[in-house]
Scaffold this active site. Structure first.
Site, mmCIF file in Angstrom:
data_model
loop_
_atom_site.group_PDB
_atom_site.id
_atom_site.type_symbol
_atom_site.label_atom_id
_atom_site.label_comp_id
_atom_site.label_asym_id
_atom_site.label_seq_id
_atom_site.Cartn_x
_atom_site.Cartn_y
_atom_site.Cartn_z
ATOM 1 N N LYS A 35 62.900 73.698 -2.849
ATOM 2 C CA LYS A 35 62.876 74.340 -4.158
ATOM 3 C C LYS A 35 62.465 75.805 -4.046
ATOM 4 O O LYS A 35 63.105 76.706 -4.600
ATOM 5 C CB LYS A 35 61.935 73.592 -5.106
ATOM 6 C CG LYS A 35 61.993 74.082 -6.546
ATOM 7 C CD LYS A 35 60.916 73.418 -7.394
ATOM 8 C CE LYS A 35 61.132 71.930 -7.524
ATOM 9 N NZ LYS A 35 62.249 71.595 -8.429
ATOM 10 N N ARG A 61 55.220 72.773 -9.843
ATOM 11 C CA ARG A 61 56.143 71.750 -9.322
ATOM 12 C C ARG A 61 56.004 71.646 -7.808
ATOM 13 O O ARG A 61 55.723 72.628 -7.124
ATOM 14 C CB ARG A 61 57.594 72.095 -9.654
ATOM 15 C CG ARG A 61 57.969 72.021 -11.128
ATOM 16 C CD ARG A 61 59.446 72.314 -11.316
ATOM 17 N NE ARG A 61 59.913 72.076 -12.661
ATOM 18 C CZ ARG A 61 59.952 72.998 -13.615
ATOM 19 N NH1 ARG A 61 59.525 74.232 -13.369
ATOM 20 N NH2 ARG A 61 60.410 72.702 -14.826
ATOM 21 N N GLY A 77 61.824 63.069 -8.258
ATOM 22 C CA GLY A 77 60.965 62.162 -9.005
ATOM 23 C C GLY A 77 59.795 61.584 -8.249
ATOM 24 O O GLY A 77 59.004 60.837 -8.816
ATOM 25 N N MET A 86 57.238 63.200 -6.621
ATOM 26 C CA MET A 86 55.947 63.876 -6.698
ATOM 27 C C MET A 86 55.774 64.489 -8.086
ATOM 28 O O MET A 86 56.647 64.401 -8.937
ATOM 29 C CB MET A 86 55.826 64.904 -5.572
ATOM 30 C CG MET A 86 55.730 64.239 -4.209
ATOM 31 S SD MET A 86 55.584 65.416 -2.854
ATOM 32 C CE MET A 86 57.181 66.196 -2.910
ATOM 33 N N ARG A 91 69.917 73.037 -5.585
ATOM 34 C CA ARG A 91 69.748 72.332 -4.312
ATOM 35 C C ARG A 91 71.052 71.597 -4.011
ATOM 36 O O ARG A 91 71.858 71.363 -4.912
ATOM 37 C CB ARG A 91 68.593 71.328 -4.391
ATOM 38 C CG ARG A 91 68.756 70.250 -5.446
ATOM 39 C CD ARG A 91 67.506 69.408 -5.587
ATOM 40 N NE ARG A 91 67.599 68.454 -6.688
ATOM 41 C CZ ARG A 91 66.589 67.755 -7.159
ATOM 42 N NH1 ARG A 91 65.390 67.891 -6.627
ATOM 43 N NH2 ARG A 91 66.752 66.921 -8.171
ATOM 44 N N HIS A 130 66.384 59.181 -13.885
ATOM 45 C CA HIS A 130 65.746 58.755 -12.631
ATOM 46 C C HIS A 130 66.493 57.582 -12.017
ATOM 47 O O HIS A 130 66.793 57.566 -10.818
ATOM 48 C CB HIS A 130 64.286 58.372 -12.903
ATOM 49 C CG HIS A 130 63.566 57.831 -11.705
ATOM 50 N ND1 HIS A 130 63.517 56.480 -11.423
ATOM 51 C CD2 HIS A 130 62.901 58.454 -10.704
ATOM 52 C CE1 HIS A 130 62.842 56.292 -10.307
ATOM 53 N NE2 HIS A 130 62.449 57.473 -9.848
ATOM 54 N N SER A 138 76.505 46.656 30.843
ATOM 55 C CA SER A 138 76.394 46.647 29.389
ATOM 56 C C SER A 138 74.923 46.451 29.062
ATOM 57 O O SER A 138 74.335 45.421 29.414
ATOM 58 C CB SER A 138 77.225 45.517 28.784
ATOM 59 O OG SER A 138 77.097 45.528 27.377
ATOM 60 N N ASP A 153 67.163 42.429 24.156
ATOM 61 C CA ASP A 153 66.241 41.806 25.108
ATOM 62 C C ASP A 153 65.519 42.847 25.953
ATOM 63 O O ASP A 153 64.367 42.629 26.349
ATOM 64 C CB ASP A 153 66.999 40.836 26.024
ATOM 65 C CG ASP A 153 67.136 39.461 25.386
ATOM 66 O OD1 ASP A 153 66.536 39.242 24.321
ATOM 67 O OD2 ASP A 153 67.855 38.606 25.954
ATOM 68 N N CYS A 166 75.412 47.025 23.978
ATOM 69 C CA CYS A 166 75.903 45.976 23.083
ATOM 70 C C CYS A 166 74.802 45.365 22.233
ATOM 71 O O CYS A 166 75.019 44.361 21.558
ATOM 72 C CB CYS A 166 76.626 44.885 23.865
ATOM 73 S SG CYS A 166 75.581 44.013 25.042
ATOM 74 N N TYR A 216 80.704 53.799 25.968
ATOM 75 C CA TYR A 216 80.985 53.224 24.657
ATOM 76 C C TYR A 216 79.733 52.592 24.091
ATOM 77 O O TYR A 216 78.757 52.341 24.804
ATOM 78 C CB TYR A 216 82.105 52.172 24.745
ATOM 79 C CG TYR A 216 81.721 50.931 25.511
ATOM 80 C CD1 TYR A 216 81.104 49.848 24.874
ATOM 81 C CD2 TYR A 216 81.965 50.822 26.880
ATOM 82 C CE1 TYR A 216 80.746 48.709 25.576
ATOM 83 C CE2 TYR A 216 81.601 49.688 27.588
ATOM 84 C CZ TYR A 216 80.990 48.631 26.928
ATOM 85 O OH TYR A 216 80.614 47.509 27.622
#
Length: 892
Positions: A26, A96, A105, A107, A352, A468, A777, A782, A844, A864
């Site tokens: 802001k 503000r 909304g 703060m 903004r 809001h 892979s 795990d 994976c 990949y």
């Protein structure tokens, strides 16, 4: 001396847009607008560094702050000609918050600060309107008491409602100056009653109390929740913006509004927003009054009789339109702006980058690239990969019957069905018990954020498209219908009534956030169609990325879904999932109960054609793309029942001996199955299992290859390897089966054999394993468990405590732990590649669909990532963004 305060106004500023880390979003944008010559009420920003210092020093201020603030106040006085605390010509200010990341909304804000029993009369004289002055004063008392003093706003709302009832008033605008004077006295008496101290009259005390409240709000519950949901670090802090007040409630030639330079729901290039005549800013976003449209076209489309800003204030509208074009061209993004009109003069209070739905984000990015405002790379980089999740799920079936109850505003697109919950806490509790919930509120407030996040959708009876509820729901990707004014919501009796029909908490509703419809009961859904802007942007992403994206899939439906979402192969086919199908579980149990190899092979012979059929379907769907098949991984006890009742039931249904089944279950029981007889350890103890699976893979590959001519190259993955000896032993078995199948079929199958890297020892010994393995892979699920020494299934009980206390920044099962687990991946990748130059490497685990983890995989140089089918577009976009940022390359 540290500079804590930066001033702006009168066409100049000490800050700039690129100082948002210091000044907050802001403050930086107020400074930038001032530098651009746009009319901005003068003010100053106290930096985010001060917020950090405030908390680091026991919530106290540096000694040199007060002098800098005093000087900045004098600068505002010099520009406005008013004086802070002066009885004749008082300067009033707003306070503000302004963090570097937008947190709408979350703060606290205080308006009209500087009013007291003396300055209110000065304001009345300056404005020539006593009613306006006392209306502003009562607003200030209520807001300051709530935000700073801790006297809840409902006390004042009750006083106002009671006064209106007793005096025959309906609207706030019905009250005159004497009414507001009376209420100001009642408000002050309420503060004295609640606190035992009078409302502060000193404007200096008011100012420092409000500044402290804004810094304090950085650590309030709703801000903490919002930061957690949006990955905003606590260390960033917030700035405080102190700005001269301008008034939208000074009469019929004054107004306040919120606007977006493009439609935040659809992305369409149209001026979009709302305003209110004779109102202050919180009236628009709080949903207290129903706002009016900005443009004539929007008013006509909405069937509204109230005049648009374009019609009621054409000169102001023309100036606002010019400013919005200037701001969008300057920032090169859709802007969310707030403005006030005071006595016909337009003032800009904020700009903004506007929050938007994912559909809107895609359209805006594609359109702006087409307009030449941004490049294709910038368009791809602007889309949050995780936000694509909003597009990849079902919507309401257009042909399904609907019991439409009413229609509100289409505040956030998408659709959801669920049981009614009237309170945020209730919604959160029900969602935790796996109930789909629709949060139903008269209007939402920042305190409801946890319930909004837990709910599948949000329904409110008050509020507009920029309320809001609407803004937060769009940011969360939740469908929302707001301003459904025909609904009567009774919190005490927990009922919702509409046109004579009453619904209780726990009843089912459906909402369609794209149309605003509210329906009774659940409505069927259909799968989304991905085309248009999505297809365009994903095409750009695919052209940019070099890392491949595969899917974790083992059923035809999953495989086809993955292909539809752009997967370039299957990175993990978990064969054990196939074993649980009803037509084969009995044969699996026969294999487990067999007392010798001969018995096991007899049972496996029954499973072989089923497994082969599974792989044939997958290979056909993937049509020559790589498919990585993980041989059986879980311990055998997972396939048999455990309780006596379950054992008796299964034994009777399958014609098995219950006593034998019970004895075998006890034999297979393990104290820690995750680290027990599973993965390659099963293959070594029972090699016939892996031999059957290898045969099914190779026979299926040759069958499909003979049908279509495309070479099918399956990748056979041996799980849970920790030593080279394990891998060599099992690879030899796989190679022997391949040779045997080739001899039988007259064609040698093409294939690769690799391993799942999911144990720390395997990562450390990657060089010697890579001498034999053709691909790695990384099974990071795990690998995370074994690196941390914790169970993913149990960790959820305490990981939230770890994150809340700062022990862990993120859940390591969601985003890869770069410093620990990631270091093991990096070591294995480096050592493996050094030993075998053509080693193919991928991931994976669940991390394959997490954007931050995808970025890490690119940095490490993996070829990949593989993820669940619905995460494939997310991974494709994340891989492109990793490439744009300069991280790694790879191939599928």
């Amino acid at each position: 001396m540290t500079k804590w305060v930066y001033s702006f106004g009168d066409g100049r500023a000490e800050g700039r847009a690129d100082m948002r880390n210091l000044l907050g979003g802001k403050g930086a944008n107020l400074a930038e607008m001032s530098n651009l010559g746009i009319a901005v009420p003068p003010g100053f920003t106290i930096t985010t560094e001060l917020c950090a210092a405030y908390y680091d020093n026991g919530e106290t201020y540096p000694d040199d702050l007060r002098g800098q603030v005093d000087a900045a106040v004098r600068a505002i006085e010099a520009i406005t000609g008013a004086k802070f605390g002066d009885a004749a010509n008082p300067l009033l200010v707003s306070i503000r918050s302004g963090a570097r990341a937008s947190m709408p909304g979350m703060m606290d804000t205080v308006l009209n600060l500087g009013l007291n029993r003396e300055t209110v009369d000065g304001l009345a004289a300056q404005a020539g309107d006593e009613r306006f002055a006392y209306d502003s004063y009562r607003r200030f008392i209520q807001m300051y008491s709530d935000v700073v003093l801790g006297v809840d706003h409902h006390h004042f709302e009750e006083l106002l409602d009671l006064y209106k009832q007793q005096n025959g008033h309906v609207l706030d605008t019905d009250l005159g100056a004497e009414d507001w004077k009376t209420l100001v006295g009642e408000y002050k008496a309420k503060v004295l009653e609640e606190l035992g101290e009078p409302f502060p009259e000193s404007v200096g005390d008011q100012l420092w109390g409000a500044v402290g409240a804004v810094f304090g709000s950085w650590m309030n519950a709703r801000a903490i929740t919002y930061r957690r949901l949006h990955d905003i670090p606590e260390s960033w802090g917030t700035a405080v913006n102190v700005q001269a007040m301008v008034f939208g409630n000074m009469g019929e030639d004054s107004a306040t509004g919120v606007a977006f330079t493009r439609n935040p729901s659809t992305g369409r290039k149209e001026f979009y927003g709302e305003y209110l005549v004779n109102a202050q800013g919180e009236d628009v976003v709080a949903g207290i009054r129903t706002p009016q449209h900005l443009t004539k076209a929007a008013r006509e489309n909405g069937g509204d009789d109230m005049p648009s800003l374009e019609e009621s204030m054409p000169a102001v509208f023309a100036e606002l339109t010019d400013i919005y074009g200037k701001l969008e061209a300057h920032y090169r993004d859709m802007q969310d702006i707030e403005f006030t009109v005071q006595k016909g003069k337009l003032w800009m209070l904020q700009t903004r980058n506007g929050k938007r739905t994912t559909q809107a984000a895609l359209r805006i990015a594609v359109d702006m690239a087409g307009e030449g405002l941004i490049t294709r790379e910038e368009a791809v980089a602007r889309i949050d990969p995780m936000a694509l999740d909003q597009l990849l799920h079902p919507t309401l079936d257009p042909d399904a019957e609907r019991d439409v109850l009413t229609k509100g505003l289409p505040a956030s697109p998408g659709a959801a069905s669920g049981i009614i919950a009237f309170e945020a806490d209730e919604a959160e509790k029900l969602a935790a018990d796996d109930h789909a919930v629709i949060l139903v509120r008269i209007e939402t407030s920042p305190e409801d954020i946890h319930g909004m996040h837990a709910a599948k959708g949000i329904l409110t009876s008050r509020g507009g498209m920029t309320s809001h509820a609407a803004v937060v729901a769009r940011g969360m990707g939740r469908p929302c219908v707001s301003g459904a004014g025909t609904l009567t919501i009774d919190y005490q009796n927990r009922t919702l009534t509409v046109y004579g029909r009453t619904f209780n908490a726990g009843d089912v509703l459906t909402i369609d956030g794209s149309t605003g419809e509210v329906m009774a009961g659940a409505v069927p859904t259909v799968e989304p169609e991905l085309s248009g802007d999505f297809a365009t942007l994903m095409g750009w992403a695919d052209a940019i990325r070099t890392m491949g994206v595969r899917a974790n899939a083992e059923t035809p439906l999953d495989a086809q879904t993955a292909r539809n979402f752009g997967a370039e192969g299957i990175g993990l086919c978990r064969t054990e999932h196939m074993f649980f199908d009803a037509d084969r579980i009995q044969a699996v149990r026969e294999m487990i109960l067999a007392e010798d190899e001969t018995g096991r092979r007899a049972a496996l012979d029954k499973i072989l054609p089923m497994q082969r059929r599974d792989f044939v379907e997958l290979f056909r769907i993937m049509s020559g793309l790589p498919v990585t098949v993980r041989l059986l991984d879980p311990p055998l006890h997972e396939f048999i029942p455990h309780t006596d009742a379950e054992i008796d039931h299964v034994a009777e249904a399958a014609g098995l001996d219950a006593g034998k089944l019970r004895h075998r279950a006890k034999q297979l029981a393990e104290f820690n199955p995750m680290l027990g007889h599973r993965g390659c350890r099963l293959g070594i103890s029972f090699p016939e299992i892996y031999e059957m699976q290898a045969r099914a893979i190779f026979e299926a590959a040759l069958e499909v290859q003979s049908e279509g001519g495309k070479t099918v190259v399956p990748e056979v993955m041996i799980p849970l390897v920790s030593t080279i000896a394990e891998f060599e032993l099992l690879k030899a078995r796989v190679d022997a089966v391949a040779a045997q199948v080739g001899q039988e079929k007259g064609t040698k199958p093409a294939y690769l054999v690799g391993t799942m890297m999911e144990l720390p020892r395997a990562c450390l010994r990657a060089a010697e394993i890579a001498e034999q393995a053709e691909f790695f892979s990384f099974g990071t699920n795990d690998l995370t468990q074994t690196t941390y020494g914790l169970s993913r299934d149990d960790a959820a009980k305490f990981l939230e405590d770890y994150q809340r206390r700062g022990v862990l920044e993120k859940d390591p099962f969601v985003t890869i732990d770069v410093d620990g687990v990631g270091e093991l991946v990096r070591i294995a990748a480096d050592r493996g590649k050094a030993a075998r130059g053509d080693l193919k490497m991928g991931i994976c685990g669940e991390h394959g669909g997490d954007p931050a983890s995808v970025h890490f995989c690119a940095e490490v140089g993996l070829d990949y990532v593989s993820c669940s089918p619905y995460r494939v577009p997310i991974a494709r976009l994340a891989a492109a963004q990793a490439r744009i940022s300069g991280a790694g390359s790879g191939t599928a």
